[in-house]
Design a protein around this motif. Structure first.
Motif, PDB file in Angstrom:
ATOM      1  N   PHE A 123     -12.886  -2.591   0.470  1.00  0.00           N
ATOM      2  CA  PHE A 123     -11.555  -3.190   0.387  1.00  0.00           C
ATOM      3  C   PHE A 123     -10.464  -2.118   0.398  1.00  0.00           C
ATOM      4  N   LYS A 124     -10.771  -0.956  -0.165  1.00  0.00           N
ATOM      5  CA  LYS A 124      -9.804   0.152  -0.152  1.00  0.00           C
ATOM      6  C   LYS A 124      -9.492   0.564   1.295  1.00  0.00           C
ATOM      7  N   LEU A 125     -10.527   0.662   2.119  1.00  0.00           N
ATOM      8  CA  LEU A 125     -10.346   0.981   3.551  1.00  0.00           C
ATOM      9  C   LEU A 125      -9.489  -0.081   4.229  1.00  0.00           C
ATOM     10  N   PHE A 126      -9.811  -1.344   3.920  1.00  0.00           N
ATOM     11  CA  PHE A 126      -9.070  -2.455   4.525  1.00  0.00           C
ATOM     12  C   PHE A 126      -7.590  -2.390   4.141  1.00  0.00           C
ATOM     13  N   CYS A 127      -7.302  -2.190   2.840  1.00  0.00           N
ATOM     14  CA  CYS A 127      -5.910  -2.150   2.367  1.00  0.00           C
ATOM     15  C   CYS A 127      -5.135  -1.017   3.029  1.00  0.00           C
ATOM     16  N   ASP A 128      -5.789   0.115   3.174  1.00  0.00           N
ATOM     17  CA  ASP A 128      -5.139   1.268   3.802  1.00  0.00           C
ATOM     18  C   ASP A 128      -4.738   0.920   5.244  1.00  0.00           C
ATOM     19  N   TRP A 129      -5.659   0.277   5.951  1.00  0.00           N
ATOM     20  CA  TRP A 129      -5.388  -0.089   7.343  1.00  0.00           C
ATOM     21  C   TRP A 129      -4.329  -1.196   7.423  1.00  0.00           C
ATOM     22  N   ALA A 130      -4.462  -2.202   6.549  1.00  0.00           N
ATOM     23  CA  ALA A 130      -3.514  -3.332   6.555  1.00  0.00           C
ATOM     24  C   ALA A 130      -2.096  -2.863   6.227  1.00  0.00           C
ATOM     25  N   TYR A 131      -1.983  -1.944   5.280  1.00  0.00           N
ATOM     26  CA  TYR A 131      -0.674  -1.390   4.901  1.00  0.00           C
ATOM     27  C   TYR A 131       0.003  -0.748   6.115  1.00  0.00           C
ATOM     28  N   SER A 165      12.582  -8.360   5.703  1.00  0.00           N
ATOM     29  CA  SER A 165      12.156  -7.748   4.442  1.00  0.00           C
ATOM     30  C   SER A 165      10.837  -8.340   3.945  1.00  0.00           C
ATOM     31  N   ASP A 166      10.424  -9.473   4.506  1.00  0.00           N
ATOM     32  CA  ASP A 166       9.116 -10.028   4.139  1.00  0.00           C
ATOM     33  C   ASP A 166       7.998  -9.069   4.518  1.00  0.00           C
ATOM     34  N   MET A 167       8.175  -8.346   5.615  1.00  0.00           N
ATOM     35  CA  MET A 167       7.163  -7.362   6.013  1.00  0.00           C
ATOM     36  C   MET A 167       7.113  -6.217   5.009  1.00  0.00           C
ATOM     37  N   ASP A 168       8.259  -5.879   4.444  1.00  0.00           N
ATOM     38  CA  ASP A 168       8.283  -4.858   3.386  1.00  0.00           C
ATOM     39  C   ASP A 168       7.513  -5.361   2.165  1.00  0.00           C
ATOM     40  N   ARG A 169       7.718  -6.623   1.846  1.00  0.00           N
ATOM     41  CA  ARG A 169       7.004  -7.203   0.701  1.00  0.00           C
ATOM     42  C   ARG A 169       5.501  -7.218   0.957  1.00  0.00           C
ATOM     43  N   LEU A 170       5.116  -7.520   2.189  1.00  0.00           N
ATOM     44  CA  LEU A 170       3.687  -7.521   2.544  1.00  0.00           C
ATOM     45  C   LEU A 170       3.090  -6.116   2.415  1.00  0.00           C
ATOM     46  N   SER A 171       3.799  -5.119   2.940  1.00  0.00           N
ATOM     47  CA  SER A 171       3.266  -3.753   2.857  1.00  0.00           C
ATOM     48  C   SER A 171       3.261  -3.259   1.411  1.00  0.00           C
ATOM     49  N   ASN A 172       4.295  -3.610   0.627  1.00  0.00           N
ATOM     50  CA  ASN A 172       4.341  -3.194  -0.784  1.00  0.00           C
ATOM     51  C   ASN A 172       3.222  -3.828  -1.595  1.00  0.00           C
ATOM     52  N   GLN A 173       2.973  -5.111  -1.347  1.00  0.00           N
ATOM     53  CA  GLN A 173       1.917  -5.813  -2.083  1.00  0.00           C
ATOM     54  C   GLN A 173       0.537  -5.254  -1.712  1.00  0.00           C
ATOM     55  N   THR A 174       0.368  -4.905  -0.433  1.00  0.00           N
ATOM     56  CA  THR A 174      -0.899  -4.319   0.018  1.00  0.00           C
ATOM     57  C   THR A 174      -1.107  -2.957  -0.643  1.00  0.00           C
ATOM     58  N   LYS A 175      -0.021  -2.199  -0.734  1.00  0.00           N
ATOM     59  CA  LYS A 175      -0.076  -0.876  -1.387  1.00  0.00           C
ATOM     60  C   LYS A 175      -0.466  -1.034  -2.855  1.00  0.00           C
ATOM     61  N   ASN A 176       0.092  -2.053  -3.486  1.00  0.00           N
ATOM     62  CA  ASN A 176      -0.208  -2.326  -4.899  1.00  0.00           C
ATOM     63  C   ASN A 176      -1.692  -2.678  -5.076  1.00  0.00           C
ATOM     64  N   LEU A 177      -2.215  -3.481  -4.148  1.00  0.00           N
ATOM     65  CA  LEU A 177      -3.639  -3.839  -4.191  1.00  0.00           C
ATOM     66  C   LEU A 177      -4.521  -2.608  -3.986  1.00  0.00           C
ATOM     67  N   MET A 178      -4.097  -1.728  -3.084  1.00  0.00           N
ATOM     68  CA  MET A 178      -4.856  -0.506  -2.839  1.00  0.00           C
ATOM     69  C   MET A 178      -4.889   0.347  -4.111  1.00  0.00           C
ATOM     70  N   LYS A 179      -3.754   0.394  -4.815  1.00  0.00           N
ATOM     71  CA  LYS A 179      -3.659   1.168  -6.063  1.00  0.00           C
ATOM     72  C   LYS A 179      -4.606   0.592  -7.124  1.00  0.00           C
ATOM     73  N   VAL A 208      -9.673  -9.642 -12.289  1.00  0.00           N
ATOM     74  CA  VAL A 208      -8.905 -10.899 -12.321  1.00  0.00           C
ATOM     75  C   VAL A 208      -7.487 -10.648 -11.784  1.00  0.00           C
ATOM     76  N   GLU A 209      -6.896  -9.531 -12.198  1.00  0.00           N
ATOM     77  CA  GLU A 209      -5.548  -9.171 -11.721  1.00  0.00           C
ATOM     78  C   GLU A 209      -5.556  -8.942 -10.201  1.00  0.00           C
ATOM     79  N   MET A 210      -6.634  -8.315  -9.723  1.00  0.00           N
ATOM     80  CA  MET A 210      -6.756  -8.033  -8.299  1.00  0.00           C
ATOM     81  C   MET A 210      -6.823  -9.324  -7.480  1.00  0.00           C
ATOM     82  N   ILE A 211      -7.606 -10.279  -7.961  1.00  0.00           N
ATOM     83  CA  ILE A 211      -7.752 -11.566  -7.262  1.00  0.00           C
ATOM     84  C   ILE A 211      -6.402 -12.298  -7.237  1.00  0.00           C
TER      85      ILE A 211
END
Length: 201
Positions: free
Chosen positions: A178-186, A35-49, A125-128
């Protein structure tokens, strides 16, 4: 009437019994690590948003002059076709190094934005903060699967930004990248999830 009550209650009881294996198999205790991978993908999605929100709020009428940041991770060589062939450890290590590089760029942007009273500052600041949290989470996952930690590239940052328009342009370029990166990382985290389960089983 009593017979009806007994038969309906026994039917309910047998239905509950039939559900027991479902409840026990759905228990998250034995398989907590994947489930850590789910957390990683969810957090990446949140950053993309967050990135998309910032881009919408500070949209540009004119085209942004690109290539202010020569040290950003190369995205043109990462395609959707590569996702199925990703190797677990090298990909996690590379994503971690890339995120550390973005962290340097966004911390620099945060500093220059403060000087110019950039309106994007609170969300930046929230993004960082979210980015640091993702980096820590990813590092923990790397330790679990014994993925090596790479040395991030040295950031190549503009020496100074004399005008607020320069800050706005730099913000826009960094966010677009960074948006491109997040999309790919997700997508990468989702593709790697079954491979983590294999390594940790």
């Amino acid at each position: 009437p009593t017979v009806l009550l007994d038969s309906s209650s026994s039917l309910l009881f047998s239905l509950l019994l039939a559900q027991l294996p479902v409840f026990t198999s759905a228990s998250p205790v034995p398989h907590r690590r994947p489930s850590d991978m789910d957390r990683l993908s969810n957090q990446t999605k949140n950053l993309m948003k967050l990135t998309q929100e910032l881009l919408r709020e500070h949209a540009f009428d004119s085209d942004v002059e690109p290539h202010r940041f020569s040290s950003l991770p190369e995205m043109s060589n990462r395609s959707a076709n590569d996702l199925n062939n990703l190797e677990l450890k090298p990909t996690l290590s590379q994503l971690h190094a890339d995120l550390k590089l973005y962290e340097h760029h966004f911390e620099w942007l945060n500093k220059v934005s403060k000087k110019h009273h950039h309106p994007a500052l609170p969300k930046l600041v929230e993004m960082i903060r979210e980015m640091k949290s993702l980096i820590n989470l990813l590092h923990r996952q790397m330790l679990r699967v014994e993925a090596p930690r790479l040395t991030p590239a040295t950031p190549s940052l503009p020496p100074h930004l004399p005008y607020q328009f320069d800050v706005l342009q730099s913000t826009h370029e960094l966010l677009q990248h960074f948006k491109l990166f997040c999309d790919w990382a997700y997508r990468a985290f989702i593709s790697l999830k079954p491979k983590v389960t294999v390594v940790q089983s």
